[in-house]
Design an enzyme around this catalytic site. Structure first.
Site, PDB file in Angstrom:
ATOM      1  N   ASN A 147      -2.102   7.389 -11.163  1.00 14.15           N
ATOM      2  CA  ASN A 147      -1.874   7.300 -12.608  1.00 14.15           C
ATOM      3  C   ASN A 147      -2.646   6.189 -13.296  1.00 14.15           C
ATOM      4  O   ASN A 147      -3.140   6.368 -14.409  1.00 14.15           O
ATOM      5  CB  ASN A 147      -0.378   7.186 -12.905  1.00 14.15           C
ATOM      6  N   LYS A 170      -7.073   2.399  -0.120  1.00 14.17           N
ATOM      7  CA  LYS A 170      -7.039   3.854  -0.041  1.00 14.17           C
ATOM      8  C   LYS A 170      -6.500   4.381  -1.364  1.00 14.17           C
ATOM      9  O   LYS A 170      -5.320   4.268  -1.662  1.00 14.17           O
ATOM     10  CB  LYS A 170      -6.154   4.353   1.105  1.00 14.17           C
ATOM     11  N   PRO A 171      -7.384   4.963  -2.193  1.00 14.03           N
ATOM     12  CA  PRO A 171      -6.925   5.509  -3.472  1.00 14.03           C
ATOM     13  C   PRO A 171      -6.214   6.846  -3.283  1.00 14.03           C
ATOM     14  O   PRO A 171      -6.287   7.467  -2.217  1.00 14.03           O
ATOM     15  CB  PRO A 171      -8.221   5.682  -4.255  1.00 14.03           C
ATOM     16  N   ALA A 172      -5.547   7.295  -4.339  1.00 15.52           N
ATOM     17  CA  ALA A 172      -4.863   8.584  -4.309  1.00 15.52           C
ATOM     18  C   ALA A 172      -5.871   9.719  -4.156  1.00 15.52           C
ATOM     19  O   ALA A 172      -7.021   9.619  -4.594  1.00 15.52           O
ATOM     20  CB  ALA A 172      -4.051   8.771  -5.589  1.00 15.52           C
ATOM     21  N   GLY A 223       3.652   3.344  -5.663  1.00 13.04           N
ATOM     22  CA  GLY A 223       3.842   4.783  -5.555  1.00 13.04           C
ATOM     23  C   GLY A 223       5.316   5.133  -5.514  1.00 13.04           C
ATOM     24  O   GLY A 223       6.171   4.348  -5.944  1.00 13.04           O
ATOM     25  N   GLU A 245       5.666  -1.655  -5.056  1.00 12.10           N
ATOM     26  CA  GLU A 245       6.045  -1.373  -6.446  1.00 12.10           C
ATOM     27  C   GLU A 245       6.288   0.119  -6.520  1.00 12.10           C
ATOM     28  O   GLU A 245       5.351   0.919  -6.469  1.00 12.10           O
ATOM     29  CB  GLU A 245       4.936  -1.836  -7.399  1.00 12.10           C
ATOM     30  N   LEU A 246       7.570   0.501  -6.639  1.00  8.95           N
ATOM     31  CA  LEU A 246       7.962   1.884  -6.402  1.00  8.95           C
ATOM     32  C   LEU A 246       8.431   2.564  -7.690  1.00  8.95           C
ATOM     33  O   LEU A 246       8.005   2.215  -8.780  1.00  8.95           O
ATOM     34  CB  LEU A 246       9.025   1.925  -5.302  1.00  8.95           C
ATOM     35  N   CYS A 279       5.385   4.499 -13.968  1.00  6.43           N
ATOM     36  CA  CYS A 279       6.705   4.238 -13.409  1.00  6.43           C
ATOM     37  C   CYS A 279       7.642   3.481 -14.330  1.00  6.43           C
ATOM     38  O   CYS A 279       8.856   3.617 -14.213  1.00  6.43           O
ATOM     39  CB  CYS A 279       6.570   3.491 -12.080  1.00  6.43           C
ATOM     40  N   GLU A 380      13.289  10.354 -11.305  1.00  6.46           N
ATOM     41  CA  GLU A 380      12.034   9.965 -11.942  1.00  6.46           C
ATOM     42  C   GLU A 380      11.284  11.221 -12.391  1.00  6.46           C
ATOM     43  O   GLU A 380      11.163  12.185 -11.636  1.00  6.46           O
ATOM     44  CB  GLU A 380      11.180   9.160 -10.959  1.00  6.46           C
TER      45      GLU A 380
END
Length: 481
Positions: A147, A170-172, A223, A245-246, A279, A380
């Site tokens: 995002n 490691k990106p999405a 994530g 950070e969730l 988030c 969420e």
């Protein structure tokens, strides 16, 4: 576009690749390697070798390089922003702004780095000194979501580099191109080979290989909460440090004495930014019953003005959702709310016809008469859906706001500052905004409580997360002549 390992563009030995698609059109933009555990090992070995040199670079020199890297990011913000618009679908203006804002954070971290200090403890024993120093934690694995791929990477990267750590990112899967482009830009700006590496591939394969490897000493992840729990469990097998950070399910409380025009504008702008794909957005609103309908009318008015389309189009406020999974989750919450008696004031249906048929376009959706039996108030969303329900007492509003496993952010609107501050104190969240909503600052901590994560990022708090304490006991003898 290949992976970036040890200062060079590198393909995977397996030769496997994955298409990266534009979510607005479905067109293939580029391909990236579908990396393996062997690629993870190569990147970590490069980072480990670079660590022996980078940690010895004086912090003032690291800060100088980091400031130079920030300037290079600003110069390349159009190029990186264009890639970000292509792979994420966010309007181009916002994509460019993300890159520039991330560059600002690099600068903040550089300034915080030069203020790192140790201690010399006083001792009652003659001929003894006790020194407390700060050392880099080591090689860091940074795993980032789709995002805000640049900004959320720099949350980790900027702190790690100034602390003297090296990084493998490691990106999405959906948004690797902007991160790979950033690696090239920072290398050209002077960040040495091996200090910042980027690998691509499936999280269950290359991601797990990175986390379980013997080399890294810290995992930094942004994530989903369930993924974060799995990462924490795997990292614990080798006692790696973690910053997580969730997820969030963030409440806004609007009292009857609030300025409704300010509240409605702030809530809509925040809830539907980036098509609701972040988030700490406002996910649910509790409005005091006396102003419930007036607030709904204002929310619907503001939401109805938000235009949806391809991010490269002029005057578009919201792009498509990044993929079918994200769309399906948001849409399922709308269907669930309708089935349980909610009113859909705006949006509520996928946009179709013409170019809309090529992507996952969902307009800003206001769900009125929601309650805690509905998914929109408990799960969420990560999409442009906002639940609203009335409340009667302040205590009820706080109870509702805290009735969640998450605790990332909260928002309060009230003309009585004393009550607003009391509510802010009572909300279980890492950050609370009162009477407006603006971006989180770079110099204060960001993170959540409960199942929204572990640790804090940004400012000196972020840098400290990449440092270890070391205590050195010195015994000496000297004779004064």
């Amino acid at each position: 576009m290949d992976m970036f390992i040890d200062g060079a563009w590198t393909a995977t030995a397996s030769g496997a690749t994955r298409d990266v698609r534009n979510p607005a059109t479905g067109a293939v933009i580029d391909t990236v390697p579908w990396g393996t555990a062997d690629d993870a090992d190569r990147a970590l070995q490069a980072a480990a070798a670079a660590l022996t040199r980078w940690r010895k670079v004086p912090v003032e020199e690291r800060a100088r390089l980091q400031h130079r890297a920030a300037e290079a990011m600003r110069a390349a913000s159009g190029e990186i922003g264009r890639l970000l618009c292509l792979e994420l679908g966010r309007p181009l203006k916002g994509a460019v702004a993300e890159v520039r804002r991330a560059a600002d954070l690099l600068d903040v971290y550089a300034e915080e780095g030069v203020r790192i200090h140790g201690e010399l403890r006083q001792s009652t024993l003659p001929g003894e000194k006790v020194l407390v120093s700060r050392e880099p934690v080591g090689v860091v694995v940074a795993i980032t979501p789709f995002n805000y791929p640049i900004n959320l990477l720099v949350f980790k990267l900027g702190a790690a580099l100034i602390a003297g750590c090296t990084v493998v990112a490691k990106p999405a899967d959906d948004t690797p191109l902007s991160t790979l482009a950033l690696a090239g830009v920072l290398h050209e700006a002077g960040i040495p080979a091996g200090v910042f590496n980027v690998v691509t591939g499936r999280g269950s394969e290359i991601g797990s290989a990175l986390i379980g490897h013997r080399i890294p000493r810290k995992i930094a992840f942004t994530g989903g909460t369930e993924a974060g729990k799995k990462i924490a469990a795997l990292a614990a097998q080798t006692m790696k440090r973690v910053t997580l950070e969730l997820g969030g399910q963030c409440p806004a409380i609007v009292r009857a004495d609030a300025d409704l025009d300010v509240a409605a504008r702030a809530i809509v702008n925040h809830a539907f930014a980036n098509s609701g794909q972040f988030c700490y957005r406002v996910n649910r609103v509790y409005a005091q019953r006396a102003i419930y309908e007036p607030l709904l009318a204002r929310l619907a008015e503001h939401a109805g003005r938000l235009t949806v389309g391809d991010g490269f189009a002029e005057d578009v406020a919201m792009g498509p959702l990044v993929n079918e999974k994200i769309f399906a989750n948001a849409y399922a919450q709308i269907v669930d709310a309708e089935a349980k008696g909610a009113r859909i004031l705006t949006g509520g249906r996928r946009l179709t016809g013409g170019a809309f048929d090529l992507g996952f376009f969902l307009p800003a959706t206001i769900v009125a008469d929601a309650d805690h039996g509905m998914k929109v108030m408990r799960e969420e969303t990560f999409g442009p859906v906002l639940g609203v329900m009335p409340y009667d007492s302040d205590l009820e509003a706080i109870e509702r706001a805290n009735d969640t496993p998450y605790g990332l952010a909260g928002f309060v609107f009230s003309g009585d500052v004393g009550i607003a501050l009391t509510m802010a104190d009572a909300i279980e969240a890492g950050s609370v905004w009162i009477n407006d909503i603006h971006r989180s600052r770079h110099d204060v901590p960001f993170g959540g409580v409960k199942e929204s994560g572990i640790g804090r990022e940004k400012g000196r708090y972020g840098v400290e997360a990449y440092l270890e304490y070391k205590t050195t006991y010195l015994t000496y003898r000297g004779v004064l002549a």
